[in-house]
Design a protein around this motif. Structure first.
Motif, PDB file in Angstrom:
ATOM      1  N   ASN A   1       0.827  -1.207   0.000  1.00 43.39           N
ATOM      2  CA  ASN A   1       0.000   0.000   0.000  1.00 43.39           C
ATOM      3  C   ASN A   1       0.861   1.256   0.000  1.00 43.39           C
ATOM      4  O   ASN A   1       0.598   2.205  -0.750  1.00 43.39           O
TER       5      ASN A   1
ATOM      6  N   GLN B   1       1.307   4.010  -3.113  1.00 37.91           N
ATOM      7  CA  GLN B   1       0.895   5.384  -2.823  1.00 37.91           C
ATOM      8  C   GLN B   1       2.056   6.367  -2.803  1.00 37.91           C
ATOM      9  O   GLN B   1       1.899   7.487  -2.344  1.00 37.91           O
TER      10      GLN B   1
ATOM     11  N   ASP C   1      -7.321   8.723 -11.024  1.00 39.81           N
ATOM     12  CA  ASP C   1      -7.140   8.207  -9.661  1.00 39.81           C
ATOM     13  C   ASP C   1      -8.073   8.965  -8.729  1.00 39.81           C
ATOM     14  O   ASP C   1      -8.676   9.978  -9.103  1.00 39.81           O
TER      15      ASP C   1
ATOM     16  N   LYS D   1      -1.603  14.055  -2.821  1.00 40.69           N
ATOM     17  CA  LYS D   1      -2.408  13.029  -2.151  1.00 40.69           C
ATOM     18  C   LYS D   1      -1.576  12.384  -1.051  1.00 40.69           C
ATOM     19  O   LYS D   1      -0.505  11.846  -1.303  1.00 40.69           O
TER      20      LYS D   1
ATOM     21  N   SER E   1      -1.346   9.470   1.881  1.00 42.38           N
ATOM     22  CA  SER E   1      -1.898   8.158   2.216  1.00 42.38           C
ATOM     23  C   SER E   1      -1.373   7.723   3.572  1.00 42.38           C
ATOM     24  O   SER E   1      -0.152   7.651   3.778  1.00 42.38           O
TER      25      SER E   1
ATOM     26  N   THR F   1      -5.983   1.821   4.564  1.00 39.78           N
ATOM     27  CA  THR F   1      -5.449   3.076   4.037  1.00 39.78           C
ATOM     28  C   THR F   1      -6.517   4.156   4.053  1.00 39.78           C
ATOM     29  O   THR F   1      -7.671   3.898   3.719  1.00 39.78           O
TER      30      THR F   1
ATOM     31  N   TRP G   1      -6.904   8.138   2.505  1.00 39.90           N
ATOM     32  CA  TRP G   1      -6.294   9.113   1.610  1.00 39.90           C
ATOM     33  C   TRP G   1      -6.944  10.479   1.812  1.00 39.90           C
ATOM     34  O   TRP G   1      -8.157  10.576   2.010  1.00 39.90           O
TER      35      TRP G   1
END
Length: 404
Positions: free
Chosen positions: A207, A211, A301, A341, A343, A379, A381
């Motif tokens: 993950n 990310q 995304d 972004k 995460s 996760t 975001w």
């Protein structure tokens, strides 16, 4: 036969001095009675002469008119040179070694040149070489098709070569040597009190890697996870064991779950948010927009679909093309440029309330607007303006006590 796979990245094989550090790790493995398969990347980074991007620059980069098959012939040279030079250095240290290409190592791939997938690995030749030599050096990032054409397996390909070989050879470990001492709780270039993780699960590092964390390629982790081969991410210049990536059961988090909701934080920047609203025919809008993006080859995304519209992100490099596509559709998008972004990843957050609340409260306290959010079991975001990225990362790192 006890086998250890060791992968050395571009900075680890860049110079005679850096290769001496790499050789010391091979000596340690041999002293522990391992046979070593060393997977090497091309030497250094651009503008070093044999780095992948340096070779690519010889043909005008990705603007070259040659076929991807021919491009693979060129790019595979970087790892081939590296393997041969490294073998020379090992022999100078009286370590019996032999260098081979990815194809000679039995790595058979698809014929999707420049981004091939590994289909099978025939280990017979490597096993034979290991009975005759202490170390077999394999040129990473490459393989061959069933028709014996040279292929490369995409960025991060040497990581993938290493874990795939480890799985096929049933190695005890894969050591990924790099210029950092393991996996950190956050990017240490941005978060001053980032700490090294002693251990992390396959799922968590996948993950984090997807990310934005760049220490190891997620494809490589997925292969190791399927074969249950432990990975150690280690520094080339230190003797530290680095970070262990392994199959940590989620039950292992039970005693510390309230203290460690988040394992690490990653980020991606240089992205643009696109927001489109349509009241009359929103479902038709959804179909039109995403079909048009796909046909233009634009990766989307962070998608949020609502009854009256859609919000998603693209990389800034695709913004000009996206604007043209959406203009042709005669929709009225709103663009928010220069976004990032963030995460937050952790198996400990699964099923527990209050994590999102803490994120929102932390960013609100710093007067950082959240443009968009989403979550999964492991996760969460958030999208923010890039100008707030450093403040946000440091604040979240403190809020979830990752420095401890």
């Amino acid at each position: 036969m006890r086998i250890l796979v060791q992968k050395f990245g571009g900075t680890s094989v860049k110079s005679k001095a850096s290769r001496q550090h790499a050789i010391s790790h091979i000596k340690d493995a041999l002293a522990d009675d391992y046979k070593v398969v060393a997977v090497v990347s091309a030497m250094g980074r651009y503008p070093d002469p044999y780095a992948t991007d340096s070779l690519l620059s010889l043909i005008n980069g990705n603007q070259s008119k040659i076929s991807n098959r021919e491009k693979d012939l060129l790019l595979a040279c970087g790892e081939t040179i590296s393997a041969t030079v490294f073998s020379h250095d090992l022999l100078e240290h009286q370590i019996d070694s032999v260098a081979i290409s990815g194809g000679e190592a039995g790595i058979i791939t698809t014929n999707n040149f420049s981004n091939a997938q590994i289909k099978t690995i025939d280990t017979q030749h490597i096993y034979h070489l290991l009975t005759k030599h202490q170390v077999v050096i394999v040129a990473g990032f490459q393989g061959k098709t069933e028709n014996n054409e040279v292929t490369t397996i995409g960025r991060g390909g040497s990581d993938t070569s290493a874990t795939a070989l480890a799985a096929a050879l049933q190695a005890e470990f894969v050591d990924i040597f790099t210029d950092v001492n393991g996996i950190m709780t956050a990017d240490p270039r941005v978060v001053s009190n980032a700490k090294k993780l002693e251990a992390i699960s396959y799922t968590e590092i996948c993950n984090l890697a997807y990310q934005g964390a760049k220490v190891i390629h997620p494809r490589a982790v997925e292969i190791a996870m399927q074969a249950n081969i432990p990975i150690r991410v280690r520094s080339t210049i230190l003797k530290d064991k680095g970070t262990l990536i392994t199959n940590i059961p989620e039950t292992d988090y039970s005693e510390r779950i309230h203290d460690k909701l988040v394992t690490g934080i990653a980020y991606v920047n240089h992205i643009t948010q696109i927001r489109i609203q349509e009241v009359k025919k929103p479902q038709q809008l959804h179909v039109l927009v995403f079909k048009a993006m796909a046909e233009a080859g634009i990766s989307v995304d962070f998608i949020n679909i609502s009854p009256n519209g859609v919000v998603y992100t693209i990389f800034e490099r695709d913004e000009t093309l996206a604007k043209k596509v959406l203009n042709d559709l005669k929709v009225n998008p709103t663009y928010t440029e220069d976004c990032a972004k963030i995460s937050l990843v952790g198996a400990g957050m699964s099923g527990l309330p209050g994590v999102t609340s803490k994120i929102v409260q932390t960013l609100t306290n710093k007067q950082i607007p959240i443009l968009q959010s989403a979550d999964s079991h492991r996760t969460i975001w958030v999208l923010i303006q890039n100008k707030n990225l450093e403040t946000a990362l440091n604040a979240l790192h403190v809020a979830f006590q990752l420095e401890k």
